[in-house]
Motif scaffolding. Sequence first.
Motif, PDB file in Angstrom:
ATOM      1  N   LYS A 191      50.938   2.069  25.710  1.00  0.00           N
ATOM      2  CA  LYS A 191      52.124   1.261  25.980  1.00  0.00           C
ATOM      3  C   LYS A 191      52.180   0.849  27.450  1.00  0.00           C
ATOM      4  CE  LYS A 191      56.501   1.505  23.547  1.00  0.00           C
ATOM      5  NZ  LYS A 191      57.607   2.362  23.134  1.00  0.00           N
ATOM      6  N   LYS A 192      51.727   1.776  28.319  1.00  0.00           N
ATOM      7  CA  LYS A 192      51.780   1.540  29.769  1.00  0.00           C
ATOM      8  C   LYS A 192      50.733   0.550  30.238  1.00  0.00           C
ATOM      9  CE  LYS A 192      53.685   5.456  32.304  1.00  0.00           C
ATOM     10  NZ  LYS A 192      53.299   6.593  33.125  1.00  0.00           N
ATOM     11  N   ASP A 193      49.553   0.562  29.587  1.00  0.00           N
ATOM     12  CA  ASP A 193      48.413  -0.202  30.079  1.00  0.00           C
ATOM     13  C   ASP A 193      48.344  -1.598  29.461  1.00  0.00           C
ATOM     14  OD1 ASP A 193      46.059  -1.098  31.077  1.00  0.00           O
ATOM     15  OD2 ASP A 193      44.832   0.560  30.359  1.00  0.00           O
ATOM     16  N   VAL A 194      48.544  -2.609  30.304  1.00  0.00           N
ATOM     17  CA  VAL A 194      48.517  -4.005  29.843  1.00  0.00           C
ATOM     18  C   VAL A 194      47.137  -4.368  29.269  1.00  0.00           C
ATOM     19  CG1 VAL A 194      48.583  -6.402  30.691  1.00  0.00           C
ATOM     20  CG2 VAL A 194      50.308  -4.782  31.419  1.00  0.00           C
ATOM     21  N   THR A 195      46.068  -3.816  29.884  1.00  0.00           N
ATOM     22  CA  THR A 195      44.714  -4.178  29.454  1.00  0.00           C
ATOM     23  C   THR A 195      44.370  -3.607  28.078  1.00  0.00           C
ATOM     24  OG1 THR A 195      43.734  -2.255  30.505  1.00  0.00           O
ATOM     25  CG2 THR A 195      43.879  -4.255  31.833  1.00  0.00           C
ATOM     26  N   ILE A 218      47.775  12.137  19.769  1.00  0.00           N
ATOM     27  CA  ILE A 218      48.146  10.793  19.286  1.00  0.00           C
ATOM     28  C   ILE A 218      49.409  10.301  20.014  1.00  0.00           C
ATOM     29  CG2 ILE A 218      49.020   9.526  17.256  1.00  0.00           C
ATOM     30  CD1 ILE A 218      46.937  11.250  15.619  1.00  0.00           C
ATOM     31  N   ILE A 219      50.373  11.218  20.231  1.00  0.00           N
ATOM     32  CA  ILE A 219      51.605  10.826  20.941  1.00  0.00           C
ATOM     33  C   ILE A 219      51.268  10.399  22.379  1.00  0.00           C
ATOM     34  CG2 ILE A 219      53.821  11.670  21.880  1.00  0.00           C
ATOM     35  CD1 ILE A 219      53.923  13.515  19.343  1.00  0.00           C
ATOM     36  N   LEU A 220      50.456  11.220  23.066  1.00  0.00           N
ATOM     37  CA  LEU A 220      50.083  10.902  24.455  1.00  0.00           C
ATOM     38  C   LEU A 220      49.282   9.596  24.533  1.00  0.00           C
ATOM     39  CD1 LEU A 220      49.072  14.434  25.791  1.00  0.00           C
ATOM     40  CD2 LEU A 220      51.089  13.108  26.439  1.00  0.00           C
ATOM     41  N   GLU A 221      48.410   9.394  23.542  1.00  0.00           N
ATOM     42  CA  GLU A 221      47.586   8.178  23.515  1.00  0.00           C
ATOM     43  C   GLU A 221      48.473   6.938  23.373  1.00  0.00           C
ATOM     44  OE1 GLU A 221      43.810   8.567  21.198  1.00  0.00           O
ATOM     45  OE2 GLU A 221      44.161   6.463  20.782  1.00  0.00           O
ATOM     46  N   ARG A 222      49.473   7.031  22.505  1.00  0.00           N
ATOM     47  CA  ARG A 222      50.394   5.893  22.322  1.00  0.00           C
ATOM     48  C   ARG A 222      51.170   5.587  23.590  1.00  0.00           C
ATOM     49  NH1 ARG A 222      52.813   5.947  16.194  1.00  0.00           N
ATOM     50  NH2 ARG A 222      50.849   5.346  15.263  1.00  0.00           N
ATOM     51  N   PHE A 229      58.542 -10.113  19.184  1.00  0.00           N
ATOM     52  CA  PHE A 229      59.069  -9.007  19.992  1.00  0.00           C
ATOM     53  C   PHE A 229      58.251  -7.749  19.748  1.00  0.00           C
ATOM     54  CE2 PHE A 229      62.650 -11.852  20.052  1.00  0.00           C
ATOM     55  CZ  PHE A 229      63.215 -11.638  21.300  1.00  0.00           C
ATOM     56  N   LYS A 230      58.031  -6.979  20.834  1.00  0.00           N
ATOM     57  CA  LYS A 230      57.444  -5.647  20.701  1.00  0.00           C
ATOM     58  C   LYS A 230      58.545  -4.703  21.122  1.00  0.00           C
ATOM     59  CE  LYS A 230      52.474  -5.580  20.931  1.00  0.00           C
ATOM     60  NZ  LYS A 230      51.307  -5.609  21.786  1.00  0.00           N
ATOM     61  N   GLY A 231      59.202  -4.083  20.165  1.00  0.00           N
ATOM     62  CA  GLY A 231      60.415  -3.330  20.480  1.00  0.00           C
ATOM     63  C   GLY A 231      61.490  -4.333  20.866  1.00  0.00           C
ATOM     64  N   LYS A 232      62.026  -4.167  22.081  1.00  0.00           N
ATOM     65  CA  LYS A 232      63.048  -5.113  22.530  1.00  0.00           C
ATOM     66  C   LYS A 232      62.483  -6.169  23.474  1.00  0.00           C
ATOM     67  CE  LYS A 232      66.977  -2.028  22.014  1.00  0.00           C
ATOM     68  NZ  LYS A 232      67.910  -1.120  22.687  1.00  0.00           N
ATOM     69  N   MET A 233      61.199  -6.018  23.798  1.00  0.00           N
ATOM     70  CA  MET A 233      60.575  -6.930  24.768  1.00  0.00           C
ATOM     71  C   MET A 233      59.961  -8.148  24.058  1.00  0.00           C
ATOM     72  SD  MET A 233      60.943  -5.557  27.724  1.00  0.00           S
ATOM     73  CE  MET A 233      59.685  -6.141  28.840  1.00  0.00           C
ATOM     74  N   PRO A 234      60.190  -9.354  24.618  1.00  0.00           N
ATOM     75  CA  PRO A 234      59.537 -10.530  24.029  1.00  0.00           C
ATOM     76  C   PRO A 234      58.019 -10.455  24.228  1.00  0.00           C
ATOM     77  CG  PRO A 234      60.709 -11.119  26.029  1.00  0.00           C
ATOM     78  CD  PRO A 234      61.026  -9.686  25.761  1.00  0.00           C
ATOM     79  N   CYS A 235      57.288 -10.928  23.241  1.00  0.00           N
ATOM     80  CA  CYS A 235      55.828 -10.829  23.307  1.00  0.00           C
ATOM     81  C   CYS A 235      55.174 -12.110  22.765  1.00  0.00           C
ATOM     82  CB  CYS A 235      55.397  -9.612  22.498  1.00  0.00           C
ATOM     83  SG  CYS A 235      53.630  -9.406  22.420  1.00  0.00           S
TER      84      CYS A 235
END
Lengths: 96, 209
Positions: B85-89, B77-81, A62-68
Amino acid sequence: MFPKLDPLLHSELRLALVSILAGVEEADFSYLKKQTGATAGNLSVQIDKLAAAGYITVEKGFKGKMPCTTCRITPAGTEAFASYVKALKKYLAAGK
Amino acid sequence: MENTNEKNKEMTAQESLSLITETLNNSRKEITRRGGKYFLLWGALLTIFSLLVYLLWKTTGHGEWNFLWFAMPAIGIILERMLRKKDVTDRAKNDVSRIIGGIWAAFGIFSCALALFTVIYTEMGSGLFGPLAAALSMTPGIISLFGLAECITGVALKNWTIKIAGFVTGIGGLSIYYISGSTIEQMFIFTFSGIVLVATGLIVKFQYR
């Protein structure tokens, strides 16, 4: 005499998966899905086949609450991939 | 039910080799494109912070506004994280992305250390940010480190745009510093670096879109 091409790798999606994993330390399911453009169902089936052959390891968490689902290439997978590329080069060299 | 036969067709030797080459090339492009995104983020932050510190310092006359710089890495660092998180790639790492991460982390640590030592030792006995020259003495060190980090990133990514941007930032920044002398306007060296970083990010994004 030509070396036999590994039938497990001689398939478009499985070869793409192993090629991606050969270039990274690990990759999650979403990344592999985006890079290959395959459907989730098909990707799952091919990942299972590669894992069953010992070419990759699959870790479900899991990554947070999402399965991974995270995939990594194994030393056996790297060796099979290298042998496959070597065999391909022999085929192509003979064709010239 | 999904068709599991799609994309599972057998290929010729040439097709297989092309697929492998294309996949490996795509991975490298992906990492460079990702780097461009972070250049944009940090370039924008650097431009905003340099202008903000300059304006506050200039209008109030208080050099203590330079402490605002320490907020930049925290916000970045906060904005980078959030972006990551948003970008699958952005969920696959390899040696190149690890090296680049290490280069910029080392740059951040060395720059903060240089800034702290300058604040603590240069100003001792004369009050924090007393003489302007002392407060600005960290500029050439930071700008050189910045240019060097950018240049090595370009080498790791085999990208000439980033390599050149590194030289422009480092050597251009140093030239401005030594030619212009110690004034508050030297803050524009960082504005210039931020703009170069944003431009680099845009070029990389355009090259690998």
